[in-house]
Scaffold this active site. Structure first.
Site, PDB file in Angstrom:
ATOM      1  CG  HIS A  29      -4.267   1.760  -4.376  1.00  0.00           C
ATOM      2  ND1 HIS A  29      -3.654   1.328  -3.213  1.00  0.00           N
ATOM      3  CD2 HIS A  29      -5.358   0.970  -4.542  1.00  0.00           C
ATOM      4  CE1 HIS A  29      -4.352   0.324  -2.699  1.00  0.00           C
ATOM      5  NE2 HIS A  29      -5.386   0.082  -3.489  1.00  0.00           N
ATOM      6  NE  ARG A  70      -3.042  -3.307  -1.352  1.00  0.00           N
ATOM      7  CZ  ARG A  70      -2.588  -4.295  -0.561  1.00  0.00           C
ATOM      8  NH1 ARG A  70      -1.319  -4.607  -0.567  1.00  0.00           N
ATOM      9  NH2 ARG A  70      -3.416  -4.958   0.222  1.00  0.00           N
ATOM     10  CG  HIS A  73      -5.619  -8.718   0.551  1.00  0.00           C
ATOM     11  ND1 HIS A  73      -5.513  -9.168  -0.737  1.00  0.00           N
ATOM     12  CD2 HIS A  73      -5.577  -7.372   0.469  1.00  0.00           C
ATOM     13  CE1 HIS A  73      -5.415  -8.145  -1.562  1.00  0.00           C
ATOM     14  NE2 HIS A  73      -5.446  -7.048  -0.848  1.00  0.00           N
ATOM     15  CE1 TYR A 101      -6.081  -3.665  -3.736  1.00  0.00           C
ATOM     16  CE2 TYR A 101      -7.421  -5.114  -2.402  1.00  0.00           C
ATOM     17  CZ  TYR A 101      -6.828  -3.888  -2.614  1.00  0.00           C
ATOM     18  OH  TYR A 101      -6.999  -2.883  -1.690  1.00  0.00           O
ATOM     19  CE  LYS A 149      -9.342  16.924  11.549  1.00  0.00           C
ATOM     20  NZ  LYS A 149      -9.978  17.148  12.878  1.00  0.00           N
ATOM     21  NE  ARG A 204      -3.663  -2.230   2.648  1.00  0.00           N
ATOM     22  CZ  ARG A 204      -3.413  -3.432   3.176  1.00  0.00           C
ATOM     23  NH1 ARG A 204      -2.210  -3.680   3.698  1.00  0.00           N
ATOM     24  NH2 ARG A 204      -4.333  -4.368   3.191  1.00  0.00           N
TER      25      ARG A 204
END
Length: 244
Positions: free
Chosen positions: A185, A188, A211, A221, A98, A69
């Site tokens: 991503h 992956r 997983h 995936y 944030k 990831r």
């Protein structure tokens, strides 16, 4: 939002604050699955060539070959890497919340894992470490590596890599190689597809990808390239009818 609210109300039920979980009773919205074009071994080699010699080479190589990831790769420290053995231990993720960088626990219990690294990945990491040492010497006292625990993948001053920066740089490398845009991503997803194409058992792929359920590995995936479907049709024809 529904998932978060359902979890909160489950906790409220345990404490006797509410009589039932109305979020669990509500019908969830339909979210269509996004289709991703499978990354074939040939396309993977083109991607590896596109990033050759770049600061992102090791990052892309690890992500595509091992299915990390993005947050796992960004949160990796050199203490998690054993280049002599060829192993990478996933201990944390790095996220920006944030505006502040935060080290977080891996996504699930199975996400905390140790991955065996293919030889070319080890070599890419060795070259990456050499480049990073050169950057560290160039920056001198301005180097921020110690503050962040010596991250494997950093910006030019040793600090965390921003996902937006990674995305934009990756798109430029793809464009230079004549490849279409691709979310980071998707590397992956591509790792899972490549493992399936190269005969890695699903259970092993599940452990490598971290997983929690094998159904996620198989259904979410793993994407099938058209040429693999044609190859499967040929296998069926030969097995059932003796045809070539």
């Amino acid at each position: 939002h529904r998932a978060v609210l359902r979890s909160a109300l489950n906790t409220a039920m345990k404490h006797g604050l509410v009589g039932r979980n109305v979020a669990a009773l509500a019908d969830p919205p339909h979210i269509p699955e996004r289709e991703h074009e499978a990354i074939t071994p040939a396309k993977a080699r083109v991607i590896f060539q596109a990033v050759k010699g770049d600061r992102l080479e090791a990052f892309v190589t690890v992500a595509l070959a091992c299915g990390l990831r993005e947050g796992e790769a960004l949160g990796a420290r050199w203490t998690d890497v054993d280049l002599d053995v060829g192993a990478l231990s996933i201990q944390r993720t790095l996220q920006r919340i944030k505006g502040e960088w935060c080290f977080l626990e891996p996504k699930t219990a199975r996400s905390r894992r140790t991955i065996s690294l293919p030889g070319p990945v080890v070599q890419a990491l060795r070259e990456h470490r050499t480049r990073q040492i050169a950057e560290r010497l160039l920056m001198g006292p301005a180097w921020e590596g110690e503050r962040w625990g010596q991250l494997v993948f950093t910006n030019e001053v040793g600090g965390p890599l921003d996902k937006g920066t990674v995305y934009r740089h990756f798109q430029r490398l793809l464009a230079r190689a004549g490849l279409p845009r691709m979310p980071v991503h998707h590397l992956r997803h591509g790792a899972a597809s490549l493992m399936a194409a190269l005969g890695v058992p699903p259970r092993v792929a599940m452990e490598v990808l971290g997983h929690s359920q094998i159904s996620t590995t198989m259904n979410r995936y793993t994407h099938v390239a058209p040429e693999w479907e044609r190859e499967a049709a040929g296998v069926m024809a030969k097995g059932l009818w003796g045809a070539d």
